[in-house]
Structure formats: C-alpha cells, structure tokens
Design a protein around this motif. Structure first.
Motif, PDB file in Angstrom:
ATOM      1  N   THR A  46       0.851  -1.189   0.000  1.00 41.63           N
ATOM      2  CA  THR A  46       0.000   0.000   0.000  1.00 41.63           C
ATOM      3  C   THR A  46       0.886   1.237   0.000  1.00 41.63           C
ATOM      4  O   THR A  46       1.748   1.385   0.885  1.00 41.63           O
ATOM      5  CB  THR A  46      -0.914   0.024   1.231  1.00 41.63           C
ATOM      6  N   ILE A  47       0.702   2.105  -0.976  1.00 42.48           N
ATOM      7  CA  ILE A  47       1.479   3.340  -1.078  1.00 42.48           C
ATOM      8  C   ILE A  47       0.583   4.520  -0.730  1.00 42.48           C
ATOM      9  O   ILE A  47      -0.527   4.647  -1.254  1.00 42.48           O
ATOM     10  CB  ILE A  47       2.074   3.495  -2.485  1.00 42.48           C
ATOM     11  N   CYS A  48       1.061   5.376   0.156  1.00 39.23           N
ATOM     12  CA  CYS A  48       0.349   6.592   0.542  1.00 39.23           C
ATOM     13  C   CYS A  48       1.208   7.800   0.155  1.00 39.23           C
ATOM     14  O   CYS A  48       2.442   7.722   0.138  1.00 39.23           O
ATOM     15  CB  CYS A  48       0.084   6.616   2.042  1.00 39.23           C
ATOM     16  N   ILE A  49       0.545   8.906  -0.130  1.00 40.82           N
ATOM     17  CA  ILE A  49       1.261  10.090  -0.609  1.00 40.82           C
ATOM     18  C   ILE A  49       1.019  11.249   0.349  1.00 40.82           C
ATOM     19  O   ILE A  49      -0.124  11.673   0.560  1.00 40.82           O
ATOM     20  CB  ILE A  49       0.804  10.483  -2.027  1.00 40.82           C
ATOM     21  N   GLY A  50       2.088  11.733   0.920  1.00 42.15           N
ATOM     22  CA  GLY A  50       1.977  12.832   1.868  1.00 42.15           C
ATOM     23  C   GLY A  50       3.149  13.789   1.746  1.00 42.15           C
ATOM     24  O   GLY A  50       3.907  13.761   0.771  1.00 42.15           O
ATOM     25  N   PHE A  51       3.292  14.621   2.764  1.00 44.91           N
ATOM     26  CA  PHE A  51       4.420  15.549   2.865  1.00 44.91           C
ATOM     27  C   PHE A  51       4.850  15.650   4.320  1.00 44.91           C
ATOM     28  O   PHE A  51       4.035  15.502   5.239  1.00 44.91           O
ATOM     29  CB  PHE A  51       4.041  16.954   2.383  1.00 44.91           C
ATOM     30  N   GLU A  52       6.124  15.920   4.514  1.00 42.30           N
ATOM     31  CA  GLU A  52       6.625  16.353   5.815  1.00 42.30           C
ATOM     32  C   GLU A  52       6.650  17.879   5.779  1.00 42.30           C
ATOM     33  O   GLU A  52       7.272  18.476   4.900  1.00 42.30           O
ATOM     34  CB  GLU A  52       8.023  15.804   6.082  1.00 42.30           C
ATOM     35  N   SER A  53       5.973  18.492   6.737  1.00 43.68           N
ATOM     36  CA  SER A  53       5.794  19.939   6.674  1.00 43.68           C
ATOM     37  C   SER A  53       6.080  20.595   8.015  1.00 43.68           C
ATOM     38  O   SER A  53       5.830  20.006   9.068  1.00 43.68           O
ATOM     39  CB  SER A  53       4.350  20.267   6.260  1.00 43.68           C
ATOM     40  N   GLU A  54       6.592  21.793   7.985  1.00 41.46           N
ATOM     41  CA  GLU A  54       6.656  22.626   9.171  1.00 41.46           C
ATOM     42  C   GLU A  54       5.288  23.260   9.418  1.00 41.46           C
ATOM     43  O   GLU A  54       4.457  23.320   8.513  1.00 41.46           O
ATOM     44  CB  GLU A  54       7.698  23.735   9.013  1.00 41.46           C
ATOM     45  N   TYR A  55       5.084  23.749  10.623  1.00 41.56           N
ATOM     46  CA  TYR A  55       3.893  24.538  10.913  1.00 41.56           C
ATOM     47  C   TYR A  55       4.301  26.006  10.834  1.00 41.56           C
ATOM     48  O   TYR A  55       4.987  26.540  11.718  1.00 41.56           O
ATOM     49  CB  TYR A  55       3.334  24.201  12.291  1.00 41.56           C
ATOM     50  N   THR A  56       3.920  26.654   9.733  1.00 44.49           N
ATOM     51  CA  THR A  56       4.259  28.058   9.497  1.00 44.49           C
ATOM     52  C   THR A  56       2.968  28.781   9.137  1.00 44.49           C
ATOM     53  O   THR A  56       2.569  28.827   7.960  1.00 44.49           O
ATOM     54  CB  THR A  56       5.287  28.188   8.345  1.00 44.49           C
ATOM     55  N   PRO A  57       2.247  29.306  10.137  1.00 44.49           N
ATOM     56  CA  PRO A  57       0.876  29.800   9.924  1.00 44.49           C
ATOM     57  C   PRO A  57       0.726  30.805   8.795  1.00 44.49           C
ATOM     58  O   PRO A  57      -0.257  30.751   8.049  1.00 44.49           O
ATOM     59  CB  PRO A  57       0.524  30.424  11.278  1.00 44.49           C
ATOM     60  N   GLU A  58       1.696  31.690   8.623  1.00 40.69           N
ATOM     61  CA  GLU A  58       1.550  32.741   7.619  1.00 40.69           C
ATOM     62  C   GLU A  58       1.620  32.204   6.190  1.00 40.69           C
ATOM     63  O   GLU A  58       1.243  32.912   5.242  1.00 40.69           O
ATOM     64  CB  GLU A  58       2.608  33.830   7.825  1.00 40.69           C
ATOM     65  N   LEU A  59       2.076  30.972   6.004  1.00 43.46           N
ATOM     66  CA  LEU A  59       2.189  30.389   4.663  1.00 43.46           C
ATOM     67  C   LEU A  59       1.137  29.314   4.389  1.00 43.46           C
ATOM     68  O   LEU A  59       1.052  28.804   3.263  1.00 43.46           O
ATOM     69  CB  LEU A  59       3.581  29.784   4.465  1.00 43.46           C
ATOM     70  N   ILE A  60       0.354  28.958   5.391  1.00 47.26           N
ATOM     71  CA  ILE A  60      -0.526  27.792   5.275  1.00 47.26           C
ATOM     72  C   ILE A  60      -1.651  28.003   4.267  1.00 47.26           C
ATOM     73  O   ILE A  60      -2.018  27.075   3.531  1.00 47.26           O
ATOM     74  CB  ILE A  60      -1.075  27.401   6.662  1.00 47.26           C
ATOM     75  N   GLU A  61      -2.225  29.180   4.197  1.00 45.51           N
ATOM     76  CA  GLU A  61      -3.350  29.403   3.286  1.00 45.51           C
ATOM     77  C   GLU A  61      -2.957  29.115   1.845  1.00 45.51           C
ATOM     78  O   GLU A  61      -3.672  28.406   1.114  1.00 45.51           O
ATOM     79  CB  GLU A  61      -3.871  30.835   3.418  1.00 45.51           C
ATOM     80  N   ASP A  62      -1.813  29.632   1.413  1.00 44.40           N
ATOM     81  CA  ASP A  62      -1.370  29.386   0.041  1.00 44.40           C
ATOM     82  C   ASP A  62      -0.946  27.932  -0.153  1.00 44.40           C
ATOM     83  O   ASP A  62      -1.150  27.353  -1.230  1.00 44.40           O
ATOM     84  CB  ASP A  62      -0.200  30.311  -0.310  1.00 44.40           C
ATOM     85  N   GLN A  63      -0.388  27.321   0.887  1.00 45.31           N
ATOM     86  CA  GLN A  63      -0.023  25.908   0.777  1.00 45.31           C
ATOM     87  C   GLN A  63      -1.272  25.041   0.619  1.00 45.31           C
ATOM     88  O   GLN A  63      -1.311  24.134  -0.211  1.00 45.31           O
ATOM     89  CB  GLN A  63       0.776  25.457   1.996  1.00 45.31           C
ATOM     90  N   ASP A  64      -2.302  25.343   1.390  1.00 50.35           N
ATOM     91  CA  ASP A  64      -3.545  24.569   1.287  1.00 50.35           C
ATOM     92  C   ASP A  64      -4.175  24.711  -0.100  1.00 50.35           C
ATOM     93  O   ASP A  64      -4.729  23.747  -0.638  1.00 50.35           O
ATOM     94  CB  ASP A  64      -4.536  25.007   2.355  1.00 50.35           C
ATOM     95  N   ALA A  65      -4.102  25.911  -0.660  1.00 50.10           N
ATOM     96  CA  ALA A  65      -4.644  26.114  -1.996  1.00 50.10           C
ATOM     97  C   ALA A  65      -3.911  25.248  -3.017  1.00 50.10           C
ATOM     98  O   ALA A  65      -4.511  24.724  -3.961  1.00 50.10           O
ATOM     99  CB  ALA A  65      -4.554  27.589  -2.386  1.00 50.10           C
ATOM    100  N   LEU A  66      -2.598  25.069  -2.812  1.00 51.64           N
ATOM    101  CA  LEU A  66      -1.816  24.194  -3.687  1.00 51.64           C
ATOM    102  C   LEU A  66      -2.207  22.736  -3.467  1.00 51.64           C
ATOM    103  O   LEU A  66      -2.480  21.998  -4.416  1.00 51.64           O
ATOM    104  CB  LEU A  66      -0.325  24.388  -3.412  1.00 51.64           C
ATOM    105  N   PHE A  67      -2.285  22.308  -2.216  1.00 56.81           N
ATOM    106  CA  PHE A  67      -2.568  20.906  -1.900  1.00 56.81           C
ATOM    107  C   PHE A  67      -3.983  20.492  -2.320  1.00 56.81           C
ATOM    108  O   PHE A  67      -4.220  19.314  -2.612  1.00 56.81           O
ATOM    109  CB  PHE A  67      -2.400  20.656  -0.407  1.00 56.81           C
ATOM    110  N   ASP A  68      -4.898  21.437  -2.325  1.00 58.41           N
ATOM    111  CA  ASP A  68      -6.288  21.122  -2.687  1.00 58.41           C
ATOM    112  C   ASP A  68      -6.415  20.585  -4.110  1.00 58.41           C
ATOM    113  O   ASP A  68      -7.430  19.985  -4.463  1.00 58.41           O
ATOM    114  CB  ASP A  68      -7.175  22.354  -2.524  1.00 58.41           C
ATOM    115  N   GLN A  69      -5.386  20.776  -4.916  1.00 60.78           N
ATOM    116  CA  GLN A  69      -5.427  20.310  -6.305  1.00 60.78           C
ATOM    117  C   GLN A  69      -5.010  18.843  -6.446  1.00 60.78           C
ATOM    118  O   GLN A  69      -5.108  18.288  -7.550  1.00 60.78           O
ATOM    119  CB  GLN A  69      -4.482  21.163  -7.148  1.00 60.78           C
ATOM    120  N   TYR A  70      -4.580  18.208  -5.342  1.00 65.45           N
ATOM    121  CA  TYR A  70      -3.981  16.881  -5.430  1.00 65.45           C
ATOM    122  C   TYR A  70      -4.575  15.925  -4.391  1.00 65.45           C
ATOM    123  O   TYR A  70      -5.074  16.364  -3.349  1.00 65.45           O
ATOM    124  CB  TYR A  70      -2.455  16.986  -5.229  1.00 65.45           C
TER     125      TYR A  70
END
Length: 252
Positions: free
Chosen positions: A78-102
């Motif tokens: 079983t293969i799962c696809i994720g990311f290792e991410s920091e918690y950086t609140p000021e960048l999260i909104e744009d990151q979520d907009a990117l991730f929402d496409q995948y």
C-alpha cells in the motif's frame, strides 16, 4: 515494522534514488505500507527558493509518479502520498490552496525551522531557552491544528543548556501530545547516523508519561529502508524506556 510513513525523494535535493527503487526496497524489507512524505513545497510570497525541499512546480510530477506506482504495485504494498511539513501559519493558506489540487493522504509535522528556511534551524546546537520555548510552542500549536498525522523527530531541537530547562519545556510537549493522543516518531535515520537525536532523556520522559510512538525511517535513499539492524536498535530503545509502539496509522 509494518509501515513507514517517512520517506523522501530526490526532489528535495538531499535525497537520492528513483521513486520505484524506494517502493521495491520497501517490498524487499517486508513493509506492508510505504508512505512518501517528501519535504513539502511552500509558496513563498517573496519568491524565495529553498534548497532543501521540492518546489510547487514539482508537485504535479510527484503525485503523477507516485499515483502510477500505487496502481502498479497495489497487490504487493500500500502506497500513501503525503508531505513532511513545518507549521508556518503565515504560509498555510497558500499551501492549502496548492494541496487542494492533489489527492493528498496525510501530512506529518517535522518542525525543522522557526520561520522560513533561511531563518532559525532547530537542529543547530543552542543553549538559548527562548529558542527551545519557540520550538515547543510552535509544535504544540501545529499539533493542536489537527493537520498532522504524527510528530516527526520531536527531539530534533538541539538544546545544550541547563537540563532542568530542557525537561521543563519538553515535558510540556510530551504532556500535550499525550492529551491529544497523537504519536511521536522515533527517527531511525538519526539513530543510524549517530546524530544528536533520538535523545534518550526525552525518550525516558515520553515513556514515563505514556506517549504513543511510531518508527519512522526518514529514508533519503532506498537502501535505508533495508537497514534492519537500525530498526531493531530502535525497537530496543523503545523497550528500554517502556514506550508503546504503533504498527501503523489510520489515514481515514
């Protein structure tokens, strides 16, 4: 060890090997679940380009490659696809907009920096209590957000100051993670490479509090998935400190 959710790819610019090689090594190692969690892309407003993570432009190819392998090897692993991410609140909104496409399966929190990649790296030795406080506060806030599957290398922070100060703040982290019932990771790469983490005084604390743990290979080469000796050493450390190990995580 049945599952590893901490696997990088060459897209982060400090890992080596093809995606397929990681999958085949995981199968050879007897893993039932392989989670890819390369260093996440951030959308930096000032155009900053990090040298230690994939870029937003590489995201589509990352998912295309891994989705293809997921189908090709579905009868073997079983293969799962994720990311290792920091918690950086000021960048999260744009990151979520990117991730929402995948079709993202999960995130793990690996708080390497306090701020952007060109700011404070927490793996550098420091005796400054304010750095330790900022690290613990950031991790707690991040885990409270509910964004992350587990906390990777919680003891990456390299505090060399007074032991009582270390225990005071890292105890806060353990207690919060226990309250959230969220696992922390015993990082096998750090153990195998003889890095400053895993930290045994932290493992002792976690064992006494009863924090759940999961093993993470933090693979940066396919061969690291085959290092059974390092896995066994990690298991013995957990046994030494009475740490309960989870075999796998639910991604539902």
């Amino acid at each position: 060890m049945l599952a590893n959710y901490h696997t990088h790819t060459k897209r982060c610019h400090h890992a080596w090997g093809e995606d397929r090689e990681y999958v085949e090594a995981a199968i050879k190692a007897g893993l039932q679940v392989l989670g890819f969690s390369d260093h996440c892309p951030w959308v930096y407003p000032d155009g900053f380009v990090s040298g230690i993570r994939m870029t937003p432009a590489e995201t589509e190819e990352y998912f295309d490659s891994l989705e293809w392998l997921k189908k090709e090897y579905e009868k073997e692993i079983t293969i799962c696809i994720g990311f290792e991410s920091e918690y950086t609140p000021e960048l999260i909104e744009d990151q979520d907009a990117l991730f929402d496409q995948y079709p993202l399966d999960y995130l793990i929190l690996g708080q390497h920096f306090l701020g952007s990649d060109d700011q404070t790296y927490v793996g550098v030795a420091t005796d400054r209590e304010e750095i330790l406080i900022r690290y613990v506060d950031s991790v707690i806030e991040g885990m409270r957000s509910g964004r992350y599957l587990y906390l990777a290398h919680p003891d990456l922070i390299h505090f060399t100051g007074d032991g009582d100060i270390y225990e005071k703040h890292m105890l806060r982290l353990c207690l919060e993670m226990k309250e959230l019932d969220m696992p922390m990771e015993l990082n096998i790469l750090g153990l195998a490479d003889g890095r400053h983490y895993p930290v045994e005084r932290f493992l002792k604390m976690a064992g006494e509090i009863g924090n759940p743990y999961i093993l993470g290979i933090d693979a940066h080469t396919p061969q690291q998935l085959l290092n059974r000796a390092a896995v066994e050493e990690a298991e013995k450390l957990c046994e030494k400190y009475g740490i309960r190990l989870m075999d796998e995580m639910s991604l539902l």
